[in-house]
Design a protein around this motif. Structure first.
Motif, PDB file in Angstrom:
ATOM      1  N   PHE A 218       0.735  -0.980  -0.159  1.00 25.80           N
ATOM      2  CA  PHE A 218      -0.068   0.165  -0.020  1.00 25.80           C
ATOM      3  C   PHE A 218       0.914   1.641   0.146  1.00 25.80           C
ATOM      4  O   PHE A 218       0.478   2.158   0.136  1.00 25.80           O
ATOM      5  N   GLY A 219       1.325   1.189   0.876  1.00 21.39           N
ATOM      6  CA  GLY A 219       2.521   2.458   0.803  1.00 21.39           C
ATOM      7  C   GLY A 219       3.414   3.018  -0.815  1.00 21.39           C
ATOM      8  O   GLY A 219       3.838   3.879  -0.757  1.00 21.39           O
ATOM      9  N   THR A 220       4.170   2.043  -1.337  1.00 28.23           N
ATOM     10  CA  THR A 220       4.594   1.777  -2.246  1.00 28.23           C
ATOM     11  C   THR A 220       3.146   1.982  -3.839  1.00 28.23           C
ATOM     12  O   THR A 220       3.632   3.350  -3.899  1.00 28.23           O
ATOM     13  N   PHE A 221       2.333   1.782  -3.787  1.00 26.11           N
ATOM     14  CA  PHE A 221       0.849   2.657  -4.781  1.00 26.11           C
ATOM     15  C   PHE A 221       0.529   3.985  -4.562  1.00 26.11           C
ATOM     16  O   PHE A 221       0.558   5.013  -5.101  1.00 26.11           O
ATOM     17  N   SER A 222       0.374   4.321  -2.627  1.00 28.01           N
ATOM     18  CA  SER A 222      -0.140   5.623  -2.711  1.00 28.01           C
ATOM     19  C   SER A 222       1.539   6.138  -3.041  1.00 28.01           C
ATOM     20  O   SER A 222       1.027   7.120  -3.751  1.00 28.01           O
ATOM     21  N   CYS A 223       2.985   5.971  -2.823  1.00 22.64           N
ATOM     22  CA  CYS A 223       3.861   6.855  -3.107  1.00 22.64           C
ATOM     23  C   CYS A 223       3.909   6.975  -4.608  1.00 22.64           C
ATOM     24  O   CYS A 223       3.756   8.616  -5.131  1.00 22.64           O
ATOM     25  N   PHE A 224       3.110   6.271  -5.159  1.00 24.97           N
ATOM     26  CA  PHE A 224       4.070   6.428  -7.295  1.00 24.97           C
ATOM     27  C   PHE A 224       2.321   7.190  -7.788  1.00 24.97           C
ATOM     28  O   PHE A 224       2.717   7.703  -7.778  1.00 24.97           O
ATOM     29  N   ARG A 225       2.009   7.308  -6.725  1.00 27.69           N
ATOM     30  CA  ARG A 225       0.741   7.581  -7.405  1.00 27.69           C
ATOM     31  C   ARG A 225      -0.207   9.100  -7.180  1.00 27.69           C
ATOM     32  O   ARG A 225      -0.276  10.038  -7.654  1.00 27.69           O
ATOM     33  N   ILE A 226       1.186   9.463  -5.924  1.00 30.89           N
ATOM     34  CA  ILE A 226       1.376  10.944  -5.967  1.00 30.89           C
ATOM     35  C   ILE A 226       2.920  11.422  -6.390  1.00 30.89           C
ATOM     36  O   ILE A 226       3.168  12.421  -6.398  1.00 30.89           O
ATOM     37  N   GLU A 227       3.326  10.557  -7.413  1.00 34.41           N
ATOM     38  CA  GLU A 227       4.611  11.065  -8.058  1.00 34.41           C
ATOM     39  C   GLU A 227       5.751  11.323  -6.765  1.00 34.41           C
ATOM     40  O   GLU A 227       5.851  12.461  -7.201  1.00 34.41           O
ATOM     41  N   MET A 228       6.116  10.262  -6.101  1.00 33.58           N
ATOM     42  CA  MET A 228       7.233  10.904  -5.258  1.00 33.58           C
ATOM     43  C   MET A 228       8.372  10.981  -6.003  1.00 33.58           C
ATOM     44  O   MET A 228       8.710   9.905  -6.816  1.00 33.58           O
ATOM     45  N   TRP A 229       9.418  11.517  -5.802  1.00 31.48           N
ATOM     46  CA  TRP A 229      10.947  11.679  -6.280  1.00 31.48           C
ATOM     47  C   TRP A 229      11.375  10.626  -5.412  1.00 31.48           C
ATOM     48  O   TRP A 229      10.889   9.380  -4.264  1.00 31.48           O
ATOM     49  N   VAL A 230      12.573   9.460  -5.613  1.00 27.16           N
ATOM     50  CA  VAL A 230      13.490   8.738  -5.654  1.00 27.16           C
ATOM     51  C   VAL A 230      13.593   8.598  -3.782  1.00 27.16           C
ATOM     52  O   VAL A 230      12.686   7.434  -2.840  1.00 27.16           O
ATOM     53  N   GLN A 231      14.469   9.565  -2.851  1.00 28.35           N
ATOM     54  CA  GLN A 231      14.328  10.050  -1.757  1.00 28.35           C
ATOM     55  C   GLN A 231      13.408   9.971  -1.344  1.00 28.35           C
ATOM     56  O   GLN A 231      13.091   9.300   0.182  1.00 28.35           O
ATOM     57  N   GLU A 232      12.089  10.994  -1.764  1.00 26.57           N
ATOM     58  CA  GLU A 232      10.769  10.245  -0.486  1.00 26.57           C
ATOM     59  C   GLU A 232      10.668   9.424  -1.249  1.00 26.57           C
ATOM     60  O   GLU A 232       9.330   8.400  -0.253  1.00 26.57           O
ATOM     61  N   LEU A 233      10.154   8.821  -2.022  1.00 27.04           N
ATOM     62  CA  LEU A 233       9.953   7.294  -1.628  1.00 27.04           C
ATOM     63  C   LEU A 233      10.344   6.437  -1.283  1.00 27.04           C
ATOM     64  O   LEU A 233       9.127   5.618  -0.390  1.00 27.04           O
ATOM     65  N   ILE A 234      12.069   6.602  -0.771  1.00 28.28           N
ATOM     66  CA  ILE A 234      12.115   5.515  -0.047  1.00 28.28           C
ATOM     67  C   ILE A 234      11.754   5.437   1.592  1.00 28.28           C
ATOM     68  O   ILE A 234      11.342   4.939   2.338  1.00 28.28           O
ATOM     69  N   GLY A 235      11.539   6.996   2.536  1.00 29.46           N
ATOM     70  CA  GLY A 235      10.915   7.617   2.653  1.00 29.46           C
ATOM     71  C   GLY A 235       9.221   7.013   3.689  1.00 29.46           C
ATOM     72  O   GLY A 235       8.887   6.559   4.454  1.00 29.46           O
ATOM     73  N   GLY A 236       8.551   7.091   2.342  1.00 30.44           N
ATOM     74  CA  GLY A 236       7.101   7.395   2.490  1.00 30.44           C
ATOM     75  C   GLY A 236       6.624   5.721   2.340  1.00 30.44           C
ATOM     76  O   GLY A 236       6.234   5.543   3.727  1.00 30.44           O
ATOM     77  N   ILE A 237       7.729   4.498   1.881  1.00 31.65           N
ATOM     78  CA  ILE A 237       6.848   3.609   1.745  1.00 31.65           C
ATOM     79  C   ILE A 237       7.617   3.349   3.238  1.00 31.65           C
ATOM     80  O   ILE A 237       6.997   2.589   3.974  1.00 31.65           O
ATOM     81  N   GLY A 238       9.016   3.148   3.681  1.00 30.82           N
ATOM     82  CA  GLY A 238       9.549   2.794   4.846  1.00 30.82           C
ATOM     83  C   GLY A 238       8.895   3.290   6.308  1.00 30.82           C
ATOM     84  O   GLY A 238       8.136   2.090   7.450  1.00 30.82           O
ATOM     85  N   LYS A 239       8.271   4.623   5.745  1.00 30.51           N
ATOM     86  CA  LYS A 239       6.967   5.522   6.915  1.00 30.51           C
ATOM     87  C   LYS A 239       5.856   3.869   6.941  1.00 30.51           C
ATOM     88  O   LYS A 239       5.264   3.828   8.271  1.00 30.51           O
ATOM     89  N   ALA A 240       5.320   3.976   6.030  1.00 29.76           N
ATOM     90  CA  ALA A 240       4.316   2.898   6.011  1.00 29.76           C
ATOM     91  C   ALA A 240       4.331   2.198   6.441  1.00 29.76           C
ATOM     92  O   ALA A 240       3.152   1.116   6.801  1.00 29.76           O
ATOM     93  N   MET A 241       5.232   1.195   6.059  1.00 31.73           N
ATOM     94  CA  MET A 241       5.655   0.001   6.102  1.00 31.73           C
ATOM     95  C   MET A 241       5.508  -0.167   8.119  1.00 31.73           C
ATOM     96  O   MET A 241       4.908  -1.735   8.803  1.00 31.73           O
ATOM     97  N   MET A 242       6.340   0.766   8.717  1.00 32.48           N
ATOM     98  CA  MET A 242       6.535   0.557   9.917  1.00 32.48           C
ATOM     99  C   MET A 242       4.968   1.055  10.459  1.00 32.48           C
ATOM    100  O   MET A 242       4.580   0.610  12.692  1.00 32.48           O
ATOM    101  N   GLN A 243       4.175   1.702  10.407  1.00 31.96           N
ATOM    102  CA  GLN A 243       2.670   1.966  11.206  1.00 31.96           C
ATOM    103  C   GLN A 243       1.803   0.862  11.079  1.00 31.96           C
ATOM    104  O   GLN A 243       1.282   0.883  12.027  1.00 31.96           O
TER     105      GLN A 243
END
Length: 79
Positions: free
Chosen positions: A37-62
């Motif tokens: 779900f984190g990957t899908f939501s980060c790709f949906r809002i078109e994050m860059w690579v550095q933001e993408l890694i942080g966004g996916i990690g945050k979604a995974m931890m939550q």
């Protein structure tokens, strides 16, 4: 505290062991769900690579902490 015996003479895990095991299982399921779900939501809002890694990690931890806590509470009620 004595540990209960199973029907064939094997030892059953204690209540604390069951709660910890369900917490770890919930964390594993939550990590997988958070990655999807984190990957899908980060790709949906078109994050860059550095933001993408942080966004996916945050979604995974939550997700893993939420799933783990709920699974541990459920197993504590069943014990």
């Amino acid at each position: 505290m004595p540990v209960a015996m199973g029907p064939y003479g094997q030892f059953q895990p204690s209540c604390f062991d069951s709660v910890m095991m369900s917490f770890v299982m919930g964390c594993a399921v939550g990590m997988a769900a958070g990655a999807l779900f984190g990957t899908f939501s980060c790709f949906r809002i078109e994050m860059w690579v550095q933001e993408l890694i942080g966004g996916i990690g945050k979604a995974m931890m939550q997700s893993s902490s939420t799933f783990g806590i709920f699974m541990a509470i459920e197993m504590g009620i069943r014990c």
